[in-house]
Design a protein around this motif. Structure first.
Motif, PDB file in Angstrom:
ATOM      1  N   VAL A 630       0.836  -1.197   0.000  1.00 28.14           N
ATOM      2  CA  VAL A 630       0.000   0.000   0.000  1.00 28.14           C
ATOM      3  C   VAL A 630       0.877   1.255   0.000  1.00 28.14           C
ATOM      4  CG1 VAL A 630      -1.648   1.327   1.394  1.00 28.14           C
ATOM      5  CG2 VAL A 630      -1.956  -1.134   1.088  1.00 28.14           C
ATOM      6  N   HIS A 631       2.055   1.164   0.625  1.00 27.00           N
ATOM      7  CA  HIS A 631       2.938   2.329   0.735  1.00 27.00           C
ATOM      8  C   HIS A 631       4.187   2.179  -0.122  1.00 27.00           C
ATOM      9  CE1 HIS A 631       0.458   3.975   3.893  1.00 27.00           C
ATOM     10  NE2 HIS A 631       0.482   2.808   4.502  1.00 27.00           N
ATOM     11  N   ALA A 632       4.110   1.338  -1.155  1.00 29.06           N
ATOM     12  CA  ALA A 632       5.237   1.219  -2.078  1.00 29.06           C
ATOM     13  C   ALA A 632       5.537   2.584  -2.684  1.00 29.06           C
ATOM     14  CB  ALA A 632       4.913   0.202  -3.172  1.00 29.06           C
ATOM     15  N   GLY A 633       6.799   2.903  -2.800  1.00 26.74           N
ATOM     16  CA  GLY A 633       7.209   4.201  -3.339  1.00 26.74           C
ATOM     17  C   GLY A 633       7.483   5.240  -2.281  1.00 26.74           C
ATOM     18  N   LEU A 634       7.171   4.941  -1.023  1.00 26.59           N
ATOM     19  CA  LEU A 634       7.403   5.919   0.044  1.00 26.59           C
ATOM     20  C   LEU A 634       8.888   6.233   0.177  1.00 26.59           C
ATOM     21  CD1 LEU A 634       6.475   7.613   2.457  1.00 26.59           C
ATOM     22  CD2 LEU A 634       6.567   5.538   3.859  1.00 26.59           C
ATOM     23  N   GLY A 635       9.732   5.198   0.115  1.00 24.81           N
ATOM     24  CA  GLY A 635      11.167   5.437   0.245  1.00 24.81           C
ATOM     25  C   GLY A 635      11.700   6.332  -0.861  1.00 24.81           C
ATOM     26  N   ALA A 636      11.220   6.123  -2.080  1.00 25.98           N
ATOM     27  CA  ALA A 636      11.678   6.943  -3.206  1.00 25.98           C
ATOM     28  C   ALA A 636      11.277   8.401  -3.012  1.00 25.98           C
ATOM     29  CB  ALA A 636      11.091   6.392  -4.509  1.00 25.98           C
ATOM     30  N   LYS A 637      10.056   8.627  -2.529  1.00 27.31           N
ATOM     31  CA  LYS A 637       9.608  10.005  -2.291  1.00 27.31           C
ATOM     32  C   LYS A 637      10.396  10.642  -1.151  1.00 27.31           C
ATOM     33  CE  LYS A 637       4.857   9.106  -3.856  1.00 27.31           C
ATOM     34  NZ  LYS A 637       3.435   8.996  -3.441  1.00 27.31           N
ATOM     35  N   ALA A 638      10.664   9.848  -0.105  1.00 25.53           N
ATOM     36  CA  ALA A 638      11.438  10.380   1.009  1.00 25.53           C
ATOM     37  C   ALA A 638      12.852  10.744   0.563  1.00 25.53           C
ATOM     38  CB  ALA A 638      11.481   9.352   2.137  1.00 25.53           C
ATOM     39  N   ALA A 639      13.446   9.908  -0.266  1.00 26.36           N
ATOM     40  CA  ALA A 639      14.796  10.196  -0.775  1.00 26.36           C
ATOM     41  C   ALA A 639      14.792  11.475  -1.609  1.00 26.36           C
ATOM     42  CB  ALA A 639      15.294   9.015  -1.603  1.00 26.36           C
ATOM     43  N   ILE A 697       9.552   8.698  -9.416  1.00 25.12           N
ATOM     44  CA  ILE A 697       8.310   9.223  -8.866  1.00 25.12           C
ATOM     45  C   ILE A 697       7.700  10.141  -9.914  1.00 25.12           C
ATOM     46  CG2 ILE A 697       9.048   9.000  -6.476  1.00 25.12           C
ATOM     47  CD1 ILE A 697       9.661  11.964  -6.426  1.00 25.12           C
ATOM     48  N   GLU A 698       6.541  10.716  -9.649  1.00 30.56           N
ATOM     49  CA  GLU A 698       5.845  11.471 -10.687  1.00 30.56           C
ATOM     50  C   GLU A 698       6.597  12.710 -11.126  1.00 30.56           C
ATOM     51  OE1 GLU A 698       3.669  10.843 -12.668  1.00 30.56           O
ATOM     52  OE2 GLU A 698       2.681   9.086 -11.846  1.00 30.56           O
ATOM     53  N   THR A 699       7.388  13.281 -10.237  1.00 31.08           N
ATOM     54  CA  THR A 699       8.108  14.504 -10.608  1.00 31.08           C
ATOM     55  C   THR A 699       9.427  14.237 -11.309  1.00 31.08           C
ATOM     56  OG1 THR A 699       9.072  14.553  -8.378  1.00 31.08           O
ATOM     57  CG2 THR A 699       7.066  15.838  -8.742  1.00 31.08           C
TER      58      THR A 699
END
Length: 1009
Positions: A630-639, A697-699
């Protein structure tokens, strides 16, 4: 019941009878039949119940495990009560003790129905109870009285009330006038006669007459000492007032009933538990009307007092546990206290043991299990809910519209959650059908059910829209929520759901009026919601106001959004999931300002800290996979947030902390450090060559170059998440259709967008080429980064690539070189239901020649044989079919002769050199769970294999054999620690021979040092 399993149990029982050896029930070959029989057991099938129950009873005799005894009682009790079946004499007393409550429920059910068949069932059950009760049993006389009452009830249902009529007439004739010395005694005799006839006939006039007698006796008791007789008279009147209230609700009757019932429990005695139970029931009804939590507390205390006074085999025990479960669950719905829910679950479990066919208990057990699922997301609870709700629906009478409506609604809600877990389209379609069917069965004036059913059906349509992209489902959801608001304008849930649905529509249309209405509905919902429900509404309101600020620039919305989050944070007892949602909303609010990079990073740090608490809250691996996905991608956004704050070291630390969580729950010698490892320590892993994380990520994308000198971020602006997903879909379609030019096109895009910028940045740090470790994140795990190139230049031309699931997963350098050691080949050239693999035999021959490997070929390659050999094997090679489970990667499997081998089957802590998985798609993962990368290749590395060779996709069988032959020629000469170079050389030669066939040479990858 499963027919094969049943026959196996029967055969074992016969062997026990022949040998008198009950230990045969513990034979290993009986494990599977017992499991299958229990899973498919239906208590309506008394013959199958007899077999299963006797088998379980013999297991109890062999090992004296109480669980076996309880399961035996659970399965044999229906045989005692509903069928004339011979049962083991030793178990009969236990069945009688556990069956009395259900027998009494049958009698009460018969009292409420004119159908003689129900009375006949009750009389039969009590006859069997008395037959099973030993002479001298303390409850023998009471059970015989119950049998007589059941028989009189049966006679009345058949039209014969002569005995009861005569008893009432005689009692009335013997009633002496008031003031006479014998008045109370004769009044009591009339009371008993009227009670007995009322129980048999249900005549309201008899009840009223009995109530008048009871009132006269109670008035006397009030003026006398609280002894056994006085309390009995007070209880009789209080109970009858309560019964009249249930028949014709009148709050005066209920209040008076509670008063007399309270007085009746002041004196101890054998009937005190029953009186406490009735008092608790009356209090629970009064608490709903008075909305006084103190009354609920008293109701619970009275029920628990009754529980302390009775043994488990008392006929009221399951009714008391049922009452306790109902009270705690009712309070949980208000307080959302996990302790209340746990107490309710424990109580209802004991109640179901004795009341095997009580559908109201089954329905309550289902509701409690569903609440447990909503609280914990443990799939075991949801599985229980589905089984129980289907059972209730199957057993309900066709003409019981309201009960069927409740069951259909409940089943619909469970099915939509099951779809969210499994992706089963059939369950979602069934959820729609059952939700509509439930709504059709209730009247438009049903103010209790109809709003709930409308909300439930609307939520199903919302799921269709959100998870399946069915745009026509969103208007249906909004319409249902509007209807629910119109039916129940003073309830918060329809308004909250309408607000959420309108927010979805704003995302589609960007019509600001939808957002305005969503915020208005959310504010109304917030004003009506109890404290435990406010967190979700506040979060939705913050998101809606944030979006409106983005559209209008009105700073008031931003202030209100921040205030909503502050209010949510101040709520007591927030779950980890809500704290996670709050942190993520804080990151969104902080991202609205470019000067708040530190604030945004702080919010992401809080979310990453919560990730393991959220993800590991369940003991079940598949639940953990789901909750982390459900929270996949959280680490990438945090980085990304850390790099924006000019803290690349912190970016690496957060990325590592958000990944490999499942792996850390099963540590092995191959794993170094932990999720809290600092960037300085992680950089020490890069002494043999740089480690590169790649995320999207999206950006835009981000690469972190981990080198001994530090962490160097590289922006990849063309690597946007939606573009990466589209490219992966194109890759899958190209491979499926054999369009090699399209595969080359994806590799070219991958080179220009990600790989070349990374290699150029590495070159600028002084890197000279040679070795490189890729550590892809999320969707990037699905691409062959090692094969990126444009036909003129590429990764394979500049470096030998390997992969790591996390940066900290790189094993330490060996103190001495590895030797080939014992080698094992698992070769499945023939697999049931799969295409033949003629190259498997060639691979087996090659390894047997080069490494003197032991070969398990076709029928020899059983799951047990492989698992037995693993601990002593240094090198293992699989030449077989594989299948990736993209929703639950740990259910991915290698196909063996009898049973497949999954990642969860592998023993951890192995000390092995090399696993070569020459099979299809052994490194395939689904994007939702790709942060964990728990595919078959990663699982072998986690289990303790230093080097693992896997594949992104299935390749030609003969090409796979050629690569394996070249690879093992190098390994035989130089040892397993040359695995990366050996694979690189083999695939590079294949590329030179077939440059236009990337499907052959781009799939293989190496995991390890």
């Amino acid at each position: 019941m499963d027919t094969h399993a049943l026959q196996e149990l029967i055969a074992c029982i016969n062997r026990v009878h022949e040998t008198d050896d009950v230990g045969l029930t513990f034979a290993e070959e009986m494990t599977r039949p017992l499991s299958d029989a229990w899973q498919s057991w239906d208590d309506a099938d008394t013959e199958a119940s007899q077999v299963l129950g006797v088998f379980l009873f013999y297991r109890y005799l062999a090992a004296h495990d109480r669980t076996d005894m309880l399961m035996a009682i659970r399965t044999l009790t229906p045989c005692l009560l509903y069928a004339d079946i011979a049962l083991p004499p030793d178990v009969l007393p236990f069945l009688a003790d556990y069956g009395v409550c259900e027998a009494e429920r049958l009698r009460e059910d018969a009292r409420s129905s004119p159908d003689p068949a129900r009375a006949e069932r009750a009389a039969f059950a009590w006859q069997r109870i008395v037959m099973a009760t030993e002479d001298g049993h303390p409850q023998r006389e009471e059970r015989e009285r119950s049998l007589r009452r059941a028989r009189r009830l049966l006679a009345a249902r058949r039209g014969d009330t002569a005995y009861l009529d005569q008893a009432v007439a005689a009692a009335r004739a013997g009633l002496v006038p008031q003031g006479r010395r014998d008045r109370l005694a004769t009044c009591h005799e009339l009371l008993l006669a009227l009670e007995e006839r009322y129980e048999a006939t249900g005549n309201a006039d008899d009840h009223e007459a009995a109530l008048r007698c009871a009132e006269e006796l109670a008035v006397y008791a009030h003026t006398s000492a609280r002894d056994a007789i006085g309390c009995s008279l007070l209880f009789s009147f209080g109970e009858k007032l309560f019964q009249r209230y249930l028949r014709d609700p009148n709050t005066t009757d209920l209040r008076r009933a509670i008063g007399f019932l309270r007085d009746s429990v002041e004196f101890p005695g054998p009937h005190l538990p029953t009186r406490l139970l009735v008092l608790s029931r009356a209090l629970s009804i009064w608490s709903a009307a008075a909305r006084d939590p103190g009354i609920v507390t008293e109701a619970i205390a009275r029920a628990e007092q009754a529980e302390e006074l009775v043994p488990r085999n008392h006929q009221d025990y399951p009714l008391i546990k049922w009452q306790i479960a109902s009270l705690y669950f009712g309070r949980y719905r208000t307080t959302r206290s996990g302790d209340d829910l746990d107490r309710a679950a424990a109580a209802i479990l004991e109640a179901t043991l004795c009341l095997t066919r009580e559908l109201q208990i089954t329905a309550l057990q289902s509701d409690i299990a569903f609440a447990q699922y909503e609280r914990t997301e443990d799939s075991e609870h949801l599985f229980t809910v589905l089984a129980l709700r289907k059972r209730v629906l199957r057993k309900l009478p066709e003409d019981d519209d309201l009960s069927r409506a409740d069951a259909l609604y409940s089943l619909s809600q469970a099915q939509v959650h099951w779809y969210r877990r499994t992706g089963s389209l059939g369950d979602l379609d069934n959820a729609v059908d059952n939700g509509r069917a439930a709504l059709d069965l209730v009247a438009a004036t049903d103010a209790r059910r109809r709003p709930d059913f409308l909300c439930g059906l609307g939520k199903v349509h919302m799921t269709r829209f959100a998870l399946r992209g069915e745009r026509d489902a969103l208007p249906e959801a909004i319409d249902r929520f509007r209807e629910a608001v119109a039916d129940a304008p003073d309830r918060y849930l329809p308004l909250a759901l309408l607000a959420a649905a309108l927010g979805y529509r704003y995302d589609l249309t960007r019509d600001i009026t939808d957002l305005d209405e969503s915020i208005a509905a959310g504010e109304r919902a917030l004003g009506l919601a109890p404290a435990p429900q406010r967190a979700g509404i506040l979060l939705d309101l913050s998101g809606a106001r944030r979006l409106r600020f983005g559209g209008t620039g009105d700073a008031t919305d931003l202030d209100h959004a921040r205030a909503a989050i502050a209010e949510a944070l101040a709520l007591p007892a927030l779950s980890a999931r809500y704290r996670m949602r709050i942190s993520l909303e804080q990151t969104e609010l902080a991202s609205l300002s470019t000067v708040n990079t530190a604030e945004r990073l702080s919010a992401f740090e809080a979310a990453v800290e919560l990730l393991s608490e959220v993800g590991l809250s369940s003991p079940y691996h598949e639940d953990r996979e789901f909750m982390l996905s459900v929270h996949a991608g959280l680490g990438a956004k945090a980085a990304d947030a850390a790099v924006a704050a000019n803290r690349p070291d912190r970016a690496l630390e957060l990325l590592e902390k958000a990944r490999g969580i499942l792996a850390d729950t099963a540590p092995t010698p191959g794993w170094r450090g932990n999720r809290a490892t600092t960037a300085r320590h992680l950089c020490r892993n890069a002494t043999r060559g740089p480690i590169v994380t790649v995320s999207a990520i999206e950006t835009g994308g981000l690469a972190l170059l981990v080198t001994p000198s530090g962490v160097h971020p590289v922006a990849l602006p063309g690597l946007r998440l939606h573009k990466a997903r589209a490219r992966h879909k194109a890759l899958e379609e190209a491979l499926a259709s054999g369009a090699c030019e399209d595969v080359l096109d994806v590799l070219t895009w991958l080179w220009h967008t990600a790989a070349r910028p990374v290699l150029e940045a590495l070159k600028a740090t002084g890197w000279q080429g040679a070795r490189l470790w890729w550590c892809p994140v999320g969707v990037m795990s699905l691409f062959p980064l090692h094969a990126a190139g444009d036909g003129h230049d590429g990764v394979m031309d500049r470096a030998v690539s390997s992969y790591l699931p996390t940066v900290r997963a790189l094993p330490a350098e060996r103190r001495r070189p590895a030797s080939p050691g014992r080698a094992l080949v698992v070769a499945m050239s023939r697999t049931s239901g799969q295409a033949s693999l003629p190259g498997a035999a060639s691979e087996a021959n090659s390894l047997s020649r080069l490494l003197s490997a032991t070969v398990l070929h076709n029928e020899q390659a059983t799951r047990e044989a492989v698992l037995t050999a693993l601990p002593s094997t240094r090198i293992i090679h699989f030449a077989c079919h594989a299948q990736a489970d993209t929703r639950e990667p740990t259910r991915s499997r290698l196909f063996l002769h009898d049973q497949p081998l999954t990642p969860r089957d592998l023993p951890f802590g192995l000390d092995a050199d090399l696993a070569y998985l020459s099979a299809c798609a052994t490194s395939d993962v689904m994007f939702l769970g790709a942060d964990e990368a728990m595919h078959i290749t990663g699982a072998f590395h986690l289990a303790g294999f230093r080097h693992v060779i896997g594949t992104h996709w299935r390749i030609d069988d003969l090409a796979a054999a050629d690569i394996a032959d070249h690879f093992y020629t190098v390994i035989a000469a130089h040892g397993p620690d040359h695995a990366a170079q050996a694979l690189h050389t083999a695939t590079a030669e294949l590329r030179r021979a077939h440059p236009d066939r990337p499907d052959l040479w781009a799939s293989h990858l190496h995991v390890g040092p």
